[in-house]
Design a protein around this motif. Structure first.
Motif, short mmCIF file in Angstrom:
data_model
loop_
_atom_site.label_atom_id
_atom_site.label_comp_id
_atom_site.label_asym_id
_atom_site.label_seq_id
_atom_site.Cartn_x
_atom_site.Cartn_y
_atom_site.Cartn_z
N LEU A 129 0.83 -1.20 0.00
CA LEU A 129 0.00 0.00 0.00
C LEU A 129 0.86 1.24 0.00
O LEU A 129 2.03 1.21 0.43
CB LEU A 129 -0.87 0.06 1.27
CG LEU A 129 -1.86 -1.04 1.55
CD1 LEU A 129 -2.46 -0.81 2.93
CD2 LEU A 129 -2.95 -1.06 0.50
N ARG A 130 0.26 2.34 -0.43
CA ARG A 130 0.85 3.66 -0.20
C ARG A 130 0.23 4.22 1.08
O ARG A 130 -0.92 3.88 1.41
CB ARG A 130 0.54 4.59 -1.37
CG ARG A 130 1.14 4.17 -2.68
CD ARG A 130 2.58 4.56 -2.74
NE ARG A 130 3.18 4.23 -4.04
CZ ARG A 130 4.48 4.21 -4.23
NH1 ARG A 130 5.33 4.49 -3.25
NH2 ARG A 130 4.96 3.91 -5.42
N GLU A 189 -3.74 4.75 2.05
CA GLU A 189 -4.66 3.81 1.41
C GLU A 189 -5.25 2.84 2.43
O GLU A 189 -4.75 2.69 3.54
CB GLU A 189 -3.94 3.05 0.30
CG GLU A 189 -3.54 3.90 -0.88
CD GLU A 189 -2.86 3.10 -1.99
OE1 GLU A 189 -2.29 2.03 -1.70
OE2 GLU A 189 -2.93 3.55 -3.15
N ASP A 190 -6.34 2.19 2.01
CA ASP A 190 -7.03 1.25 2.90
C ASP A 190 -6.70 -0.19 2.50
O ASP A 190 -6.34 -0.47 1.35
CB ASP A 190 -8.54 1.44 2.80
CG ASP A 190 -8.99 2.84 3.19
OD1 ASP A 190 -10.10 3.22 2.79
OD2 ASP A 190 -8.21 3.54 3.86
#
Lengths: 112, 112
Positions: B12-13, B16-17
């Motif tokens: 993820l970045r 993010e979720d």
């Protein structure tokens, strides 16, 4: 804070040696556990204890035994170490069987 | 029977979720979630008991669907500190609640 202390961070042993892994908790917890952790296999329960001198087998008890002579200390014993017992060993404790477990930092055992 | 976690890994970045799922083939009494950072002990996140409850704190929450025999962990607006391997541990009806069976883990990497 609860502290679960494992006596060694790294251990190297020879095949056939008797190995003792020690675990001590400082919060008077009833339950103590030994897991081994291998890549891709997650945490697998070896043995657990719900009281002094009481023990129950987990999912992979073969080749291991345990000892709990005092409430705060739970020992894992490899009677005759084999190369397939090379692994990370994690000790944990919990106050009751329905509450969260507190883990030690682990012992990386290499059997040569 | 070991619960199945999905995905096995996710990148993820920040911000993010992510959702991590844990499914069992057996009726579940409870689900425990832990996070383990590299080289450290697993740390407890939360326990969910039967009843379909949802629990959480800050931006990490979880749900437990007893009928579907699964739990999901929700990480919203992820931070770098969320990186690690997430494990679910399940206790089944008729089994000792001490005998948590852990999944193989989901590796979560949060990048800047």
């Amino acid at each position: 804070d609860v502290k679960v202390t494992q006596s060694s961070r790294y251990l190297v042993k020879r095949t056939g040696e008797k190995v003792f892994l020690e675990c001590v908790q400082d919060m008077d917890h009833e339950n103590m556990f030994w897991y081994r952790q291998d890549p891709g296999l997650g945490l697998r329960l070896i043995y657990f204890s719900y009281d002094v001198k009481m023990k129950e087998k987990g999912d992979i008890p073969e080749g291991y035994s345990v000892s709990r002579e005092k409430k705060e200390r739970f020992s894992l014993i490899l009677e005759s170490a084999s190369t397939n017992q090379t692994s990370m060993y994690l000790c944990a404790s919990s106050p009751t069987d329905r509450e969260n477990k507190f883990f030690g930092s682990g012992t990386q055992l290499s059997v040569l | 029977q070991q619960p199945v976690q999905s995905p096995q890994a996710v990148i993820l970045r920040e911000g993010e979720d992510a959702v991590i799922n844990c499914s069992s083939s057996k009726a579940l009494y409870s689900v425990h979630w832990y996070r383990q950072k590299h080289g450290e002990a697993p740390v407890f996140l939360m326990i969910l008991l039967k009843g379909g409850e949802q629990k959480g704190h800050e931006k990490i929450s979880a749900s437990f669907n007893e009928k579907k025999q699964q739990s999901s962990l929700y990480l919203t607006a992820s931070q770098l500190s969320y990186s690690g391997t997430y494990f679910c541990g399940t206790a089944t009806y008729g089994g000792a609640t001490n005998k948590l069976i852990f999944g193989t883990g989901t590796l979560l990497a949060v990048q800047p």
